[in-house]
Design an enzyme around this catalytic site. Sequence first.
Site, mmCIF file in Angstrom:
data_model
loop_
_atom_site.group_PDB
_atom_site.id
_atom_site.type_symbol
_atom_site.label_atom_id
_atom_site.label_comp_id
_atom_site.label_asym_id
_atom_site.label_seq_id
_atom_site.Cartn_x
_atom_site.Cartn_y
_atom_site.Cartn_z
ATOM 1 N N CYS A 77 0.882 -1.185 0.000
ATOM 2 C CA CYS A 77 0.000 0.000 0.000
ATOM 3 C C CYS A 77 0.907 1.220 0.000
ATOM 4 C CB CYS A 77 -0.882 0.013 1.245
ATOM 5 S SG CYS A 77 -1.827 -1.494 1.472
ATOM 6 N N GLY B 64 4.041 7.149 -1.343
ATOM 7 C CA GLY B 64 5.407 6.685 -1.590
ATOM 8 C C GLY B 64 6.409 7.099 -0.525
ATOM 9 N N LYS C 118 7.126 5.860 2.497
ATOM 10 C CA LYS C 118 7.934 4.784 3.083
ATOM 11 C C LYS C 118 8.691 4.031 1.995
ATOM 12 C CE LYS C 118 4.841 4.534 6.999
ATOM 13 N NZ LYS C 118 3.766 5.377 6.425
ATOM 14 N N ASP D 205 -4.011 -4.533 -6.601
ATOM 15 C CA ASP D 205 -4.753 -4.752 -5.365
ATOM 16 C C ASP D 205 -3.861 -5.570 -4.431
ATOM 17 O OD1 ASP D 205 -6.395 -5.534 -3.312
ATOM 18 O OD2 ASP D 205 -8.112 -5.972 -4.611
ATOM 19 N N CYS E 101 -1.711 4.256 10.734
ATOM 20 C CA CYS E 101 -1.582 5.546 11.425
ATOM 21 C C CYS E 101 -2.871 5.836 12.192
ATOM 22 C CB CYS E 101 -1.239 6.658 10.439
ATOM 23 S SG CYS E 101 -2.424 6.829 9.098
ATOM 24 N N ASP F 241 1.415 -1.095 4.967
ATOM 25 C CA ASP F 241 1.109 0.183 5.616
ATOM 26 C C ASP F 241 -0.355 0.470 5.247
ATOM 27 O OD1 ASP F 241 1.674 2.523 7.054
ATOM 28 O OD2 ASP F 241 2.056 3.632 5.209
ATOM 29 N N ASP G 96 0.028 0.097 -5.300
ATOM 30 C CA ASP G 96 -1.155 0.756 -4.730
ATOM 31 C C ASP G 96 -2.324 0.466 -5.652
ATOM 32 O OD1 ASP G 96 -1.430 3.048 -2.371
ATOM 33 O OD2 ASP G 96 -3.072 3.103 -3.832
HETATM 34 C C1 LIG Z 1 -1.771 4.682 4.617
HETATM 35 S S1 LIG Z 1 -1.772 4.886 2.888
HETATM 36 C C2 LIG Z 1 -0.138 4.378 2.488
HETATM 37 C C3 LIG Z 1 0.929 5.413 2.769
HETATM 38 C C4 LIG Z 1 2.281 5.055 2.170
HETATM 39 N N1 LIG Z 1 2.737 3.750 2.599
HETATM 40 C C5 LIG Z 1 3.333 6.092 2.472
HETATM 41 O O1 LIG Z 1 4.117 5.906 3.412
HETATM 42 O O2 LIG Z 1 3.401 7.092 1.770
HETATM 43 C C6 LIG Z 1 -2.739 3.542 2.342
HETATM 44 C C7 LIG Z 1 -2.781 3.342 0.847
HETATM 45 O O3 LIG Z 1 -3.416 2.098 0.611
HETATM 46 C C8 LIG Z 1 -4.032 2.165 -0.641
HETATM 47 N N2 LIG Z 1 -4.974 1.016 -0.743
HETATM 48 C C9 LIG Z 1 -6.230 0.903 -0.278
HETATM 49 N N3 LIG Z 1 -6.720 -0.328 -0.528
HETATM 50 C C10 LIG Z 1 -5.727 -1.008 -1.154
HETATM 51 C C11 LIG Z 1 -5.611 -2.324 -1.677
HETATM 52 N N4 LIG Z 1 -6.606 -3.208 -1.587
HETATM 53 N N5 LIG Z 1 -4.457 -2.661 -2.276
HETATM 54 C C12 LIG Z 1 -3.432 -1.784 -2.377
HETATM 55 N N6 LIG Z 1 -3.494 -0.534 -1.908
HETATM 56 C C13 LIG Z 1 -4.619 -0.158 -1.294
HETATM 57 C C14 LIG Z 1 -4.655 3.530 -0.685
HETATM 58 O O4 LIG Z 1 -4.851 3.941 -2.020
HETATM 59 C C15 LIG Z 1 -3.575 4.353 0.046
HETATM 60 O O5 LIG Z 1 -2.732 4.967 -0.882
#
Ligand SMILES: C[S@@+](CC[C@H](N)C(=O)[O-])C[C@H]1O[C@@H](n2cnc3c(N)ncnc32)[C@H](O)[C@@H]1O
Length: 403
Positions: free
Chosen positions: A211, A215, A217, A274, A344, A291, A247
């Site tokens: 996830c 970007g 992390k 996904d 978070c 994350d 993502d």
């Molecule tokens: C907490 S944010 C991630 C922050 C990121 N790791 C960073 O440090 O910049 C969660 C992310 O999960 C994505 N997301 C939601 N459902 C998802 C899925 N089923 N598969 C992949 N990504 C997903 C969202 O689009 C979002 O960008």
Amino acid sequence: MGTGSARGGARPVALTARRVALEALLEIEGGGRANVVVPRLLEHTGLDERDRGLVTELVYGTCRMRRACDWLVDRHLRGHTDPEVRAGLRLGAYQLAHLRTPPHAAVSATVEEVRGPGRGVVNAVLRKVAGDVGGGDLRWPDPATELSYPDWIVARLARDLGPAAAREALVVMNTAPSVTRRSDGYTQDQASQWVAAAVGAQAGELVVDLCAAPGGKATAMAYGAADPIPAQGGAQQGGPALVVAADRATDRARIVAGNVAGLGLENVVTVVADGTAPPLRPAISDRVLVDAPCSGLGVLRRRPDARWRVRATDVDRLALLQRQLLEAAADLVRPGGTVAYSVCTLTVVETAAIDRWAASALPWLAPLPPPGPPWTPAGRGALLLPQAAGTDGMYLLLLRRTA
Ligand SMILES: C[S@@+](CC[C@H](N)C(=O)[O-])C[C@H]1O[C@@H](n2cnc3c(N)ncnc32)[C@H](O)[C@@H]1O
């Protein structure tokens, strides 16, 4: 001071910080997000640095303290108010009660910026609010109104963290966040840097970030730029890993790609996928970071309007997705490799309860030592309260796949 309208029209009137703030509040009330609306409106104004800072403070602060401001003004209002009047009243009340702007400045400078027939009401009500605030014996009806959160968030955090820790967290999340920069110049909260470093990516490894957007992390892991958790170590050693940054949201994956390009990184592959069904071979990865999307109750100081958007029902829905993502990570990691789960937020359902579930559903993932202070143990992982080190609130669980 600029001219015209912050929304782009060319009217020959002077634009002040308070007018831009009012327009931002109107857009946010109509569904816009504060962190999108404010920078966009500021682009169209000729305001100087100081006034731009004032706009951000006024809008973010008024959004956070919306409920408290409404309580202050509604005691003196009869009947319906139009959006312009409501925004003006909130903005004035915020300055009076929270910025402690002298009443003559807060009231007249705000009233001047209200357009339309409601100006008189704003003037009359703000004068009364100034009197109440100046009188010094305001009796708030309950902590949720005073601290300006929805009832359910206050009740949930009190239950999950204990009343004292919850109140401290809620108070801290009403303040502006600090700005921290990594060694590569990227702006990233300290808590997120600690999580990225705790993944422990090593040179030559394949690391999957399920996830990844925007970007933060993923780029930290690819660059080795994040600060390790104090007394924990785990910083990257000996060169870069290859990071697959996935993502589900195409537009958000584009933001990852932009950040990767901006930092000049060549060891990040961005994919739209996904994370619950990643297009990768099982056991291919040395490390996986989940994350996960979450209710975000640990980062409310950074997203001032989020508290009004997130719903109690979101928490259970997100917990289900978090379990599915962790399950996918458990399949993706090689024996001996590690999985890091982070969110978070501060709810038990998305933190310690996920850990309890993982302990029984994914027994081949054994716990690794959780980070030490300022983190506090929560299940087999650890929670970082926003008041512990002035960072975002965060949960981290580190696991290793047994053979
Ligand atoms: C907490 S944010 C991630 C922050 C990121 N790791 C960073 O440090 O910049 C969660 C992310 O999960 C994505 N997301 C939601 N459902 C998802 C899925 N089923 N598969 C992949 N990504 C997903 C969202 O689009 C979002 O960008």
